[in-house]
Design a protein around this motif. Sequence first.
Motif: not given
Lengths: 380, 214
Positions: A276, A278, A313, B87, B129-130, B133, B136-137, B163, B166-168
């Motif tokens: 992932v 950003v 990430y 995605d 997680p995706r 992401g 956050l983007d 976050r 997103a880190r799993g």
Amino acid sequence: MAGVAGGIAERLGIDPIVIRLAFIVLAFAGGLGVVAYLVGWLIGSEPAEDEPRVPSTSLRQIVAVALVVSGLLLLLRSAGVWFGDAVVWSVGLAAFGSTVIWTRTGVGRTQFARLTSRLQRTPADIVSGRSKGRFIAGTLLVVAGMAILLGAHTSFKTIGNVGFAVLVTAVGVGLALGPWIYELVRQLGDERRERIRSEERAEVAAHLHDSVLQTLAMIQRAPSTEEMTTLARAQERELRSWLYGRAPAGDADFRESLDAMAARIEQGHRVAIETVIVGDAPVDERARALIDAAGEAATNAAKHSGVRTISIYAEVARDAIDVYVRDEGKGFDVGDQAPDRRGISESIVGRMVRNGGSATISSTPQEGTEVHLILPRRPL
Amino acid sequence: MTDQRIRVFLVDDHRLFLSGVRSELGARFELVGEAGSVSDAIAGIVASNPDVVLLDVHMPDGGGAAVIGAVAKNRPDVRFLALSVSDAAEDVIAVIRAGARGYVTKSISPDDLANAIVRVHGGDAVFSPRLAGFVLDAFSGEIEPAPDPELDQLTPREAEVLRYIARGYAYKQVARQLNISNKTVETHVSSVLRKLQLSSRHELTRWAADRRLI
């Protein structure tokens, strides 16, 4: 213009050019053409849209329309609505010539379409073979019409108005070549679209063949499900980046490079890496080092964690790039590492420190490991 | 957790995937119907009134967003969980803005998928997680002046939670890391979902507009 000529042509099954030219001739002969056109426009209703038929006009039909027009001309002449013999005759002749050249027979049409695909062709090339005689005859008629007009207008000649002669010549050329140029441009557009479409199709087919079909073949031969999964994962990643890929900004960008690194490790170590990301940034030497360090961390996780799933990430912020590499594997005691384990000390921590960044490794036995890499971005 | 027999409706135009999901979920949920097209889905969902609809993002004739748009008026209690191989951020953001309560990728394990359905049914938001992401983007960078700071920006805590996701990290693990309760994590995530659906932030509206939703 408003589709009147086209409508009449549709009804009669005659090429619209014939009808349009007939209107022009009548317009010159005292303005009747303009009136007739307006009337046609007012009373005309939209024709029902049936299947478009290719207008195929025989010489007989042209002559018929010419005779009708001639009849109307004689009528107008006797009625006194008349601009003068010379004008009408010349315009009439020129229009008839143009008609002879540009109305299309069934054969002429396909020939035309084929030949216009080549841009450099001249009208003489197009009107080859069987229709050559028609082209010459038509051109002669147009030229004759122009000549009569110029010859009759002695008044213009005495004034010596060169501009008028040029104008008449231009109109003559326009009559002879206009429809051809129009057709050419239109058909070139059509053809270009068609070519782009087929090129795209070919490119997609080629790509699918090289990637997806090859992978499917490999999957059928794969000895284990694990291998199958790896192949499918790699193909999925590849196809996805092809389908949704952003056009790379400048040279290699961070997002793409990190993804490529993850794909390599997936393939080499039979694991699934969930990335992932950003934000994005261009890849310089230091960002390259960061990606390599992250790759080392992911490789360690693949080798030692005992699990098949790794999360990466990455967040590109204005002042720093953060990368987290995480697994939920067996973990280890960070303080208990043998000093000769160069993987962590050199490839991850050392590499980060050399580039002005840092690496933090946290791990809990039986719960997992997370490596956090920070690379400050140089102030601009 | 799954004893209550949640009534689930499946929407996907890939039969193979549909049958796979059916065999994975059939034992844990009551599958009340399935559909392979937008129009069948709308009719089927309105008729069977399920608790949760598992919805493919990509389908001909408008995709998942079109289904949500048509059903939400008649059946406001139906909850949607978007499911996709895609995605592309604009697809995912579009279907969330249409009203889906979460988004998971098709590579999700059967257990995780079942948990996600239970969670959506319970009224919570499901962030893979995706998706975290993407969010956050979308909310990164400052906008000045923020037309509606309440909706157009994430609080620092919300960004922190996202976050971790997103880190799993699973919700439970996020709660432990931040020393907060599971419920608080849920609250943060639901609040982010609300912002995602209502914010007029430029990035979000652009993504949605790409899919002709606005």
